[in-house]
Write a protein that holds these residues in place. Structure first.
Motif, short mmCIF file in Angstrom:
data_model
loop_
_atom_site.label_atom_id
_atom_site.label_comp_id
_atom_site.label_asym_id
_atom_site.label_seq_id
_atom_site.Cartn_x
_atom_site.Cartn_y
_atom_site.Cartn_z
N SER C 279 34.00 -105.65 89.31
CA SER C 279 34.25 -106.97 88.73
C SER C 279 34.53 -108.00 89.81
N GLN C 280 34.20 -109.24 89.50
CA GLN C 280 34.39 -110.31 90.48
C GLN C 280 35.85 -110.44 90.90
N GLN C 281 36.74 -110.25 89.91
CA GLN C 281 38.17 -110.37 90.24
C GLN C 281 38.59 -109.33 91.26
N THR C 282 38.16 -108.08 91.04
CA THR C 282 38.54 -107.02 91.97
C THR C 282 38.00 -107.32 93.35
N ALA C 283 36.74 -107.76 93.39
CA ALA C 283 36.13 -108.06 94.68
C ALA C 283 36.91 -109.15 95.39
N MET C 284 37.30 -110.17 94.64
CA MET C 284 38.05 -111.29 95.22
C MET C 284 39.40 -110.80 95.72
N LEU C 285 40.05 -110.00 94.89
CA LEU C 285 41.39 -109.52 95.22
C LEU C 285 41.36 -108.67 96.49
N ILE C 286 40.37 -107.77 96.56
CA ILE C 286 40.29 -106.91 97.74
C ILE C 286 39.99 -107.75 98.97
N SER C 287 39.08 -108.72 98.82
CA SER C 287 38.77 -109.57 99.96
C SER C 287 40.01 -110.32 100.42
N MET C 288 40.76 -110.83 99.45
CA MET C 288 41.93 -111.64 99.79
C MET C 288 43.04 -110.78 100.40
N MET C 289 43.44 -109.75 99.64
CA MET C 289 44.58 -108.96 100.07
C MET C 289 44.20 -108.06 101.24
N GLY C 290 43.04 -107.45 101.15
CA GLY C 290 42.68 -106.46 102.15
C GLY C 290 42.17 -107.08 103.44
N MET C 291 41.61 -108.29 103.36
CA MET C 291 40.98 -108.84 104.55
C MET C 291 41.66 -110.10 105.05
N MET C 292 41.93 -111.03 104.12
CA MET C 292 42.44 -112.30 104.59
C MET C 292 43.90 -112.25 105.00
N LEU C 293 44.67 -111.49 104.24
CA LEU C 293 46.09 -111.38 104.57
C LEU C 293 46.29 -110.78 105.96
N PRO C 294 45.62 -109.66 106.25
CA PRO C 294 45.73 -109.12 107.61
C PRO C 294 45.26 -110.12 108.66
N THR C 295 44.21 -110.90 108.33
CA THR C 295 43.75 -111.89 109.29
C THR C 295 44.85 -112.89 109.58
N LEU C 296 45.55 -113.30 108.53
CA LEU C 296 46.63 -114.26 108.69
C LEU C 296 47.76 -113.67 109.51
N ILE C 297 48.13 -112.44 109.15
CA ILE C 297 49.37 -111.89 109.68
C ILE C 297 49.17 -111.09 110.98
N LEU C 298 48.10 -110.31 111.02
CA LEU C 298 48.01 -109.32 112.09
C LEU C 298 47.09 -109.69 113.25
N THR C 299 46.64 -110.95 113.32
CA THR C 299 45.79 -111.29 114.44
C THR C 299 46.56 -112.05 115.50
N GLY C 300 47.76 -112.41 115.19
CA GLY C 300 48.57 -113.12 116.17
C GLY C 300 48.41 -114.62 116.10
N PHE C 301 47.69 -115.09 115.10
CA PHE C 301 47.50 -116.54 115.10
C PHE C 301 48.60 -117.28 114.35
N MET C 302 49.23 -116.61 113.39
CA MET C 302 50.37 -117.22 112.73
C MET C 302 51.67 -116.76 113.38
N PHE C 303 51.76 -115.47 113.56
CA PHE C 303 52.98 -114.90 114.11
C PHE C 303 52.62 -114.09 115.35
N PRO C 304 53.40 -114.24 116.40
CA PRO C 304 53.09 -113.48 117.63
C PRO C 304 53.13 -112.00 117.35
N LEU C 305 52.08 -111.31 117.80
CA LEU C 305 52.00 -109.87 117.56
C LEU C 305 53.14 -109.12 118.23
#
Lengths: 312, 251, 368
Positions: C279-305
């Protein structure tokens, strides 16, 4: 020549048998109907035949090609219209058509003769988005898309569901014309009254095929005379007759009740004496030819009775 | 005037709904009697859904008058919603709640008290013969049962009118008839039934039917009278003759 | 080839006829740039600071003046002992404090290595780091100004930002992060939704039944989003240069090449997600939670690693955007060449190839 062959096909979803040991053959150029309610297993069967789903048991072939081994070859030869409206809503009629033509490696012009009849009707809306078409028009467009590569076998899963009487009638007329072009058509429908438009039909219920016959034979095989009973308070009479010991079955059919009785020999007189006990107003009784729906109900009841016996 | 209003469940006078210059519903007038089973037929795109939305208090008409259960469709939408039940083909049950939880939820939505909900749901479960299924998820019930349950839930708060939008689509012929038994019982208990269907034999179970074509009510009468008028013995033919000339092609 | 063209054209129709997709595509980069560039910037402004000046010489006075004139700090009344500092920390009027030792000026001139004490409220470690960095750089610049030829001999741990961002332009750091984020949204989320939508619509059934090869479906779905991602990339670069005054120091060609590689990584991820969801919702959710959140948090661009728990630091190694972020930062902000980012590029390329292979394998030729 056999066009579609189904042998002992079963499909399970967990513990549920969606398709339960189904077998039948469809001849080339035949208009074959799968008649049954939602959940009868029609869609699963279609998906197995169109190579989209693998059966758990049994074998099936389309034009001699195995649905598992030769799935690629089959995909070139069949046209398929899934149950839901399955076109791109945000593309126009023409864009949909040319897209589907392209993915089947053809063009609208190439097989124009085949779709001309239907295409002429939707042509005035060529630039309209598919999502903005009425139910009947969408259905015609979907059929056009399924026909565009001149398939040898056409699978139509509930093409008339949710469509009004006028569009349904037109649709079946189109199918009749396609049949003349020797295309094998397998079509499913929940509407029993559409059954008589098919050459042969399979009555499906709970994953099983209850009967495969011509509509005439199915009606002919109905074991008892059926009487139509009309009265003013039809529902009141129905409740009485249902529990009457002489009555075998009684169901509402439009403005009449369809009645069969337990006695081996019957006449309009004998029915009259049963019904008259309840003093209905404006009573009308006449013997009628049973409908497919009468047969379906009867077969369903037999199936349920068998299932209960098996259970015990 | 006031008196005639009381035993009419629905009154429509010149009801119109326009979208731009498109008249989805074009000056329709009809009345539905209390306790009547009223079939609301029409071709795809004839305006049935739009009209039904107005009568359910979900949208405002552009002009004309209408009352539902005595309440005005312009000013008293909230009261209308309290006094009607609604069931559509897609049901309105939660698949991931149990039978009982669904019933209790809808009872709560319509403001029934705890004891009322308890009493009525016990009664409902008993009439439907769902005793073994109370704790089952609705998603696991067969389609026919879901449909019956959806209808029971729609009339659980004892509305004056229940709107059924193609309630029997795709159901087997026996269940379909059992469903109509329920409709008859509801009507006998005084609930007005307003139903749309594509099955023409079902149209004949209605006391009266109306046929909409291109936004207008083209015919309204008992099935027997309509058949007589069109010199035919099938409702299919009546409908076909009326709707054949429809100009509209878009929903 | 013609088939591919027809297919791709159809995908573009979908994009351009859906207002929501368009909005996400072209509105989001602008909003993100503005949001991260201005509002969400981790720059600190008007932070309370207390100075305990035990030296009272010309140098401490000048440094104090520099701090006072900086918009980052708001100087609180001078304090004379540590207890006062602690008191002010507790009542929240300051977030950091500076203590000059008694012989500050003399030490500075004689040994070039005067000591000062920086105290920061580390209950918010990120702000604390930023504050100490700012203070250090103010002191650095004072010292350079004092004697341009003097060697800097303070014990400072320079953070890259201070070193390469003398003007302390906070938005600089965000630009590479925003680019990574936008690619994740456009290439991963939108692509996965586009494929899953066909499943929901039922058109996937027809595509599967057609003689079309699976790889064709994947390529046709991916190419439009590759193009759109690149357009977005250009938009972000232009916005960054003209709006946020970011200077692109490295090779633009290298930037594009690396970005295309990362976009393909994202597309592969999106296609993989779409193959395993219904379903589109699941796809969106996985993209958001699984991919974008780590990008925000774990790449060092928002918070120093470096401030993250070890576990998170470990996890960050499998996040593709981490490598892309490093590459872009090095090329764009530091002006480094391929020689400095080949390792990260190699890791990304490896990830991309594996993801593509899995996506292709997982693509079902049947429904179930």
């Amino acid at each position: 020549m056999i066009s579609v062959s189904v042998k002992n096909i079963s499909k399970l979803y967990g513990a549920v048998k969606a398709v339960d040991d189904v077998s039948f053959n469809v001849q080339q150029g035949e208009l074959f109907g799968l008649i049954g309610p939602d959940g009868a297993g029609k869609t699963s069967l279609f998906r197995i035949l169109t190579t989209l789903l693998l059966a758990d048991h049994g074998t099936a072939s389309v034009n001699g090609l195995d649905v598992v081994k030769d799935y690629r070859a089959i995909r070139n030869k069949i046209g398929y219209m899934p149950g839901r409206f399955s076109l791109y809503q945000d593309l126009t009629v023409n864009e949909n058509l040319s897209f589907f033509a392209a993915i089947f490696g053809t063009s609208i012009e190439e097989n124009y003769a085949l779709i001309r009849d239907i295409y002429e009707q939707i042509k005035p809306f060529g630039n309209r988005r598919a999502g903005k078409l009425s139910g009947g028009m969408k259905q015609k467009l979907a059929l056009c898309c399924a026909l565009i590569h001149k398939p040898e076998v056409l699978f139509l899963d509930e093409p008339t569901t949710g469509v009004d009487v006028v569009s349904r009638k037109e649709f079946w007329e189109m199918l009749a014309r396609l049949k003349e072009q020797q295309i094998t058509i397998v079509v499913s429908t929940p509407y029993m009254d559409e059954a008589r438009r098919c050459d042969r039909i399979a009555l499906m219920q709970a994953g099983k095929i209850m009967s495969v016959e011509t509509p005439e034979r199915i009606i002919h095989n109905f074991p008892k005379p059926v009487y139509a009973v009309g009265a003013t308070d039809l529902y009141g009479l129905l409740k009485e007759l249902r529990v009457d010991p002489a009555v075998e079955s009684c169901y509402a059919f439009g403005e009449y009740l369809h009645l069969t009785v337990l006695a081996a020999t019957t006449s309009e007189q004998s029915i009259h004496s049963i019904v008259q006990k309840y003093q209905p107003k404006n009573l009308v009784i006449k013997e009628i030819t049973p409908t497919i729906e009468d047969s379906f109900i009867r077969l369903m009841n037999e199936q349920n009775a068998n299932a209960e016996n098996d259970g015990e | 005037m006031q008196k005639t209003m009381e035993n009419k469940a629905i009154i429509c006078r010149e009801l119109t709904k326009e979208f731009g210059d498109f008249k989805a519903v074009d000056r329709i007038s009809f009345e539905v009697n209390q306790g009547e089973i009223f079939g609301f037929l029409g071709a795809n795109g004839a305006g049935k859904t739009t009209a039904m939305r107005i009568l359910c208090g979900l949208s405002y008409p552009s002009s004309g008058e209408a009352t539902v259960a005595g309440f005005d469709v312009y000013k008293q939408q909230e009261q209308i919603k309290k006094n009607i039940g609604y069931m559509s083909q897609k049901f309105s049950l939660y698949d991931n709640l149990t039978t009982l939880e669904n019933i209790e939820f809808y009872g709560g939505v319509y403001g029934l008290s705890r004891p009322e909900i308890k009493e009525r749901s016990a009664q409902l479960v008993h009439t439907l013969g769902l005793e073994k299924e109370v704790k089952k998820l609705v998603g696991d019930l067969p389609l026919g049962w879901k449909q019956k349950l959806a209808f029971s839930v729609a009339i659980f708060h004892r509305p004056k009118i229940v709107f059924l939008d193609e309630p029997t689509g795709g159901v087997d012929p026996i269940t379909r008839r059992q469903f109509w038994d329920m409709i008859y019982e509801a009507a006998a208990s005084g609930i007005t039934v307003f139903v749309t269907t594509h099955y023409m034999d079902e149209a004949e179970y209605c006391h009266r039917i109306s046929v909409m074509v291109d936004g207008r009510v083209e015919a309204i009468d008992s099935p027997a009278n309509l058949k007589a008028r069109f010199h035919t013995d099938s409702m299919d033919e009546v409908f076909y003759q009326l709707a054949r000339g429809a100009k509209r092609t878009a929903d | 080839m013609k088939l591919l063209f027809v297919f791709i054209r159809k995908e573009f129709y979908h994009v351009f006829r859906d207002r929501r997709t368009l909005l996400i595509l072209f509105g989001l980069p602008i909003v993100q740039i503005i949001l991260f560039g201005y509002a969400l910037s981790s720059e600190v402004k008007n932070i309370g600071i207390a100075i305990q000046d035990n030296a009272h010489d010309i140098h401490t006075a000048q440094i104090t003046e520099k701090i006072q004139s900086s918009s980052y700090f708001k100087l609180q009344p001078a304090v004379s002992n540590y207890a006062d500092i602690e008191q002010q920390f507790k009542n929240g009027s300051i977030k950091c404090a500076l203590v000059f030792p008694v012989n500050f000026g003399a030490d500075l001139l004689r040994t070039g290595g005067a000591q000062i004490q920086l105290i920061a409220d580390a209950s918010d470690p990120n702000t604390a780091t930023t504050l100490t960095n700012y203070l250090q750089s103010i002191i650095n610049s004072y010292q350079q100004q004092l004697n341009p030829n003097a060697k800097i001999s303070y014990e400072i741990i320079p953070e890259t930002r201070q070193l390469y961002n003398e003007e302390q332009n906070g938005s600089l750091n965000f630009v590479p992060g925003v680019i990574a984020l936008i690619f994740m949204i456009v290439s991963t989320a939108l692509t996965s939704v586009a494929v899953v939508r066909e499943k929901e619509l039922g058109t996937m059934e027809i595509l599967l039944v057609s003689p079309l090869k699976p790889v064709m479906v994947l390529i046709a779905k991916a190419i439009p989003y590759l193009v759109l991602s690149l357009i977005n990339f250009v938009v972000i670069l232009v916005l960054s240069v003209f709006l946020l005054k970011v200077e692109i120091k490295g090779s633009v060609a290298l930037l594009f090449a690396e970005s295309i590689l990362f976009i393909i990584t994202c597309l592969a991820l999106g296609l993989l997600i779409s193959n395993v969801t219904a379903s589109q919702q699941t796809a969106m959710l996985i993209s958001m939670m699984g991919m974008m959140l780590p990008t925000l948090i774990l790449t060092g661009f928002m918070f120093p690693l470096e401030n993250m728990p070890v576990l998170f630091q470990l996890i960050s190694h499998v996040i593709p955007s981490r490598y892309y972020y490093i590459i872009i930062k090095n090329v764009m902000l530091k002006g480094l060449g391929f020689g400095y980012v080949w390792k990260e590029t190699l890791v990304l390329a490896f990830m991309t190839v594996s993801l593509l292979a899995i996506a292709l394998r997982k693509f079902k030729t049947r429904l179930a």
